[in-house]
Design a protein around this motif. Sequence first.
Motif, PDB file in Angstrom:
ATOM      1  N   ILE A   1     -29.915  18.707 -30.205  1.00  0.00           N
ATOM      2  CA  ILE A   1     -30.283  19.889 -29.437  1.00  0.00           C
ATOM      3  C   ILE A   1     -30.801  19.481 -28.065  1.00  0.00           C
ATOM      4  O   ILE A   1     -31.420  18.440 -27.906  1.00  0.00           O
ATOM      5  N   TYR A   2     -30.512  20.339 -27.091  1.00  0.00           N
ATOM      6  CA  TYR A   2     -31.038  20.180 -25.739  1.00  0.00           C
ATOM      7  C   TYR A   2     -31.745  21.473 -25.348  1.00  0.00           C
ATOM      8  O   TYR A   2     -31.443  22.557 -25.866  1.00  0.00           O
TER       9      TYR A   2
ATOM     10  N   LYS B   1     -30.918  31.312 -27.189  1.00  0.00           N
ATOM     11  CA  LYS B   1     -31.033  30.162 -26.295  1.00  0.00           C
ATOM     12  C   LYS B   1     -32.383  29.468 -26.501  1.00  0.00           C
ATOM     13  O   LYS B   1     -33.416  30.125 -26.593  1.00  0.00           O
TER      14      LYS B   1
ATOM     15  N   ASN C   1     -29.453  18.203 -18.580  1.00  0.00           N
ATOM     16  CA  ASN C   1     -29.992  18.847 -19.777  1.00  0.00           C
ATOM     17  C   ASN C   1     -30.767  17.867 -20.633  1.00  0.00           C
ATOM     18  O   ASN C   1     -31.801  18.191 -21.207  1.00  0.00           O
TER      19      ASN C   1
ATOM     20  N   ASP D   1     -29.817  25.004 -24.826  1.00  0.00           N
ATOM     21  CA  ASP D   1     -28.658  25.158 -25.704  1.00  0.00           C
ATOM     22  C   ASP D   1     -28.696  26.508 -26.417  1.00  0.00           C
ATOM     23  O   ASP D   1     -29.762  27.056 -26.689  1.00  0.00           O
TER      24      ASP D   1
ATOM     25  N   GLU E   1     -18.145  29.431 -21.861  1.00  0.00           N
ATOM     26  CA  GLU E   1     -19.587  29.659 -21.958  1.00  0.00           C
ATOM     27  C   GLU E   1     -20.010  30.925 -21.242  1.00  0.00           C
ATOM     28  O   GLU E   1     -20.824  31.697 -21.752  1.00  0.00           O
TER      29      GLU E   1
ATOM     30  N   ARG F   1     -18.501  27.883 -26.226  1.00  0.00           N
ATOM     31  CA  ARG F   1     -19.333  28.477 -27.250  1.00  0.00           C
ATOM     32  C   ARG F   1     -18.427  29.032 -28.343  1.00  0.00           C
ATOM     33  O   ARG F   1     -17.372  29.599 -28.059  1.00  0.00           O
TER      34      ARG F   1
ATOM     35  N   THR G   1     -21.609  23.975 -27.980  1.00  0.00           N
ATOM     36  CA  THR G   1     -21.389  22.855 -27.061  1.00  0.00           C
ATOM     37  C   THR G   1     -21.387  23.349 -25.626  1.00  0.00           C
ATOM     38  O   THR G   1     -20.820  24.397 -25.328  1.00  0.00           O
ATOM     39  N   ARG G   2     -22.004  22.586 -24.738  1.00  0.00           N
ATOM     40  CA  ARG G   2     -22.033  22.949 -23.335  1.00  0.00           C
ATOM     41  C   ARG G   2     -20.612  23.041 -22.796  1.00  0.00           C
ATOM     42  O   ARG G   2     -19.780  22.164 -23.017  1.00  0.00           O
TER      43      ARG G   2
ATOM     44  N   ASN H   1     -24.882  24.381 -33.067  1.00  0.00           N
ATOM     45  CA  ASN H   1     -25.160  24.236 -31.641  1.00  0.00           C
ATOM     46  C   ASN H   1     -23.905  24.510 -30.831  1.00  0.00           C
ATOM     47  O   ASN H   1     -22.875  23.879 -31.028  1.00  0.00           O
TER      48      ASN H   1
END
Length: 272
Positions: free
Chosen positions: A114-115, A129, A45, A118, A239, A166, A162-163, A160
């Motif tokens: 941010i990625y 997204k 990412n 995300d 997620e 959520r 988090t990966r 944000n």
Amino acid sequence: MSFSEKFLQLPIIIGMVALLIILIVYLIRKSVKVFLENMFIFDENRKETLIHFTNQATKVLGLVFFIFYMVNHFFPLENFFTGSVVVVGALALIFQHIIRDYLMGIAYLFERQIYHGDYVIINGKQQGKIEEISIRYLKIRQNDGYLYTVSYSNITELQNGTRGMRRVTESLVLNYKQNPEDAFKVIEEVAQTCNEKYGEYLLMDHNGVPVESFKFNQITELNVDLRGHRYSLTGIVKEDDFVEAGKKVRYELAMAAYENNLIMAENLDSSP
């Protein structure tokens, strides 16, 4: 050389400068991509975000350089700028918001806030997204399918997801006439109901305990659009279950509001 001679050579100049800039942009992008692909300290990412940002930055810088070069070819900019400090100051004032966007975009990128890809909530309203990270703005695909664009200088709050997890954040905006104590009891019961009925969506730690169960966060915002107060319920879910969990929580909140006759913010003249 006269102006007419310069005008006749303009197509050749445009072509050569454009090709040169395109070549330089391509080489920069290729070099950055190869460099990042060999940087094992970055996850996928992070690499994708940096590559996307580099593509956007080089596109803008290439275009700016091309415009300045062409203007300078006919009207030397050094004489213009050195002869008018007032004009330079005025231009700086005009473009201050654009400059601020650039600086804030760089800060967001290098602070790893941010990625690309995300899931974010911007200013407590728009959520979706991230589809594009430019050097001036973000583009997010909202749950309703609309593409929302916001410049960095207009972002006052960014949440944000988090990966891997959520945070579901759903809320009711209730009228000023609504008794907060009654609302508290109802939404606390909704949180308990969600934990009992939708506990499978919650993210668990290595001991099998929820990282954060569904919980009522009480009043999270006053004077929402001068209509009422916001009562929020949150919970950290897996997620893959984020969208479905959000639907379930919204349903429970809507049903509780209906069954308990809570006064919604739109119904300004209604009473309990």
